[in-house]
Design an enzyme around this catalytic site. Structure first.
Site, PDB file in Angstrom:
ATOM      1  N   ARG A 179       0.799  -1.224   0.000  1.00  0.00           N
ATOM      2  CA  ARG A 179       0.000   0.000   0.000  1.00  0.00           C
ATOM      3  C   ARG A 179       0.837   1.282   0.000  1.00  0.00           C
ATOM      4  NH1 ARG A 179      -2.389  -3.329  -1.697  1.00  0.00           N
ATOM      5  NH2 ARG A 179      -4.400  -4.205  -1.088  1.00  0.00           N
ATOM      6  N   SER A 228     -11.319   0.694   2.205  1.00  0.00           N
ATOM      7  CA  SER A 228     -10.669   0.078   3.364  1.00  0.00           C
ATOM      8  C   SER A 228      -9.980   1.149   4.209  1.00  0.00           C
ATOM      9  CB  SER A 228      -9.642  -0.958   2.910  1.00  0.00           C
ATOM     10  OG  SER A 228     -10.281  -2.038   2.265  1.00  0.00           O
ATOM     11  N   GLU A 298      -4.992   3.298   6.131  1.00  0.00           N
ATOM     12  CA  GLU A 298      -4.823   3.180   4.685  1.00  0.00           C
ATOM     13  C   GLU A 298      -5.435   4.396   4.003  1.00  0.00           C
ATOM     14  OE1 GLU A 298      -6.306   0.181   1.139  1.00  0.00           O
ATOM     15  OE2 GLU A 298      -5.549  -0.681   2.996  1.00  0.00           O
TER      16      GLU A 298
END
Length: 307
Positions: A179, A228, A298
């Site tokens: 990520r 998310s 995130e």
């Protein structure tokens, strides 16, 4: 909150600028959460050359942020000082095919890139069909889903740095991690090239339908959400930790932890950015207390907190 209008000074300093400058543009309407304050300046460049010209002549003291479709973003209630840059789909949203290479502008939706590949009978990019962002965000965050990530398919990415230099990064130079990528955060990605592989059309379409079905049945995609919220810790799932901490359905002001998927936060209608962010911090605290594991955001959070 209203910022000082600096657009006249910027226009005077950049007589050849072709893109659009807007002072105190609301950003709430540009994010999936539908919350947040204004941008002091919102700049929409006409093309890559215009972006490079703008950055080259922009005073270094002014901070720069980039937003895409706002699907993974919380803009705080006090807004964002300096410049927010948004690449338009018209100038940066084209996709195309060159043999087994899929080309895409940074403002192209991930879903459209998957569709472009499928139309050319190219497999490997189906996972993008379930990611509700743009390619620019995918490059910056090494976006992934359903077992695949951007690092698995990228050939190279192009961008412009803070001084207006146009740069190209091979896959290895992106320094992808989970990520994130290792490219200087000030670089604004403008386009990318991906490698697909020939496959039967029915196989590709079946995989895309599988991705879409998974998303529709497990995620609150029809709510005002941001995707998310937290990264999955190594060898664990954020949603399982959140559920075990008793946070499913937890509310704070107008914000709620999704009942469907508890790694998603929801604006139930009247949430502020502070409600959403503080709910996320409450979840992090409870998970740490119950499991000893610290969750990391995130979703990107930018801007000024309003007192």
């Amino acid at each position: 909150m209203t910022f000082l209008d600096i657009t006249p000074e910027l226009r005077a300093a950049m007589p050849d600028l072709r893109g659009r400058l807007i002072a105190n543009q609301s950003l709430a309407e540009l994010t999936w959460f539908r919350v947040g304050g204004p941008a002091q300046v919102l700049f929409t460049p006409a093309d890559e050359g215009d972006l490079a010209y703008f950055l080259k002549h922009l005073p270094e003291v002014l901070p720069v942020h980039v937003v895409g479709v706002g699907s993974n973003l919380i803009v705080r209630d006090g807004g964002i000082s300096g410049v927010v840059i948004r690449l338009s789909p018209r100038a940066f949203g084209e996709t195309g095919i060159d043999g087994e290479i899929v080309t895409a502008g940074a403002a192209a939706l991930d879903r459209r890139v998957a569709e472009t590949a499928a139309a050319a009978n190219l497999a490997g990019l189906e996972f993008y069909f379930g990611i509700p962002g743009t390619i620019g965000g995918a490059l910056r965050m090494n976006a992934g889903a359903n077992g695949s990530e951007t690092k698995d398919v990228l050939v190279e990415a192009s961008g412009v740095d803070r001084k207006g230099n146009k740069l190209t990064f091979a896959n290895a130079a992106m320094k992808f991690v989970y990520r994130n990528c290792g490219v200087d955060p000030s670089v604004i990605f403008t386009s990318a090239r991906f490698k697909g592989k020939s496959a039967a059309p029915d196989v590709i379409r079946a995989r895309m339908e599988e991705v879409q079905t998974h998303r529709e049945t497990t995620q609150p995609i029809r709510d005002k959400t941001g995707g998310s919220t937290f990264q999955n810790p190594p060898d664990n799932s954020a949603w399982k930790l959140i559920d075990a901490a008793g946070c499913r359905g937890l509310r704070l002001g107008g914000a709620q932890v999704s009942e469907m998927h508890c790694n998603f936060l929801i604006n139930t209608g009247d949430a502020t950015a502070r409600d959403i962010e503080m709910l996320g911090e409450t979840v992090r605290e409870r998970v740490k207390q119950t499991s000893g594991i610290e969750l990391h955001w995130e979703i990107k959070r930018i801007g000024i907190e309003q007192a």
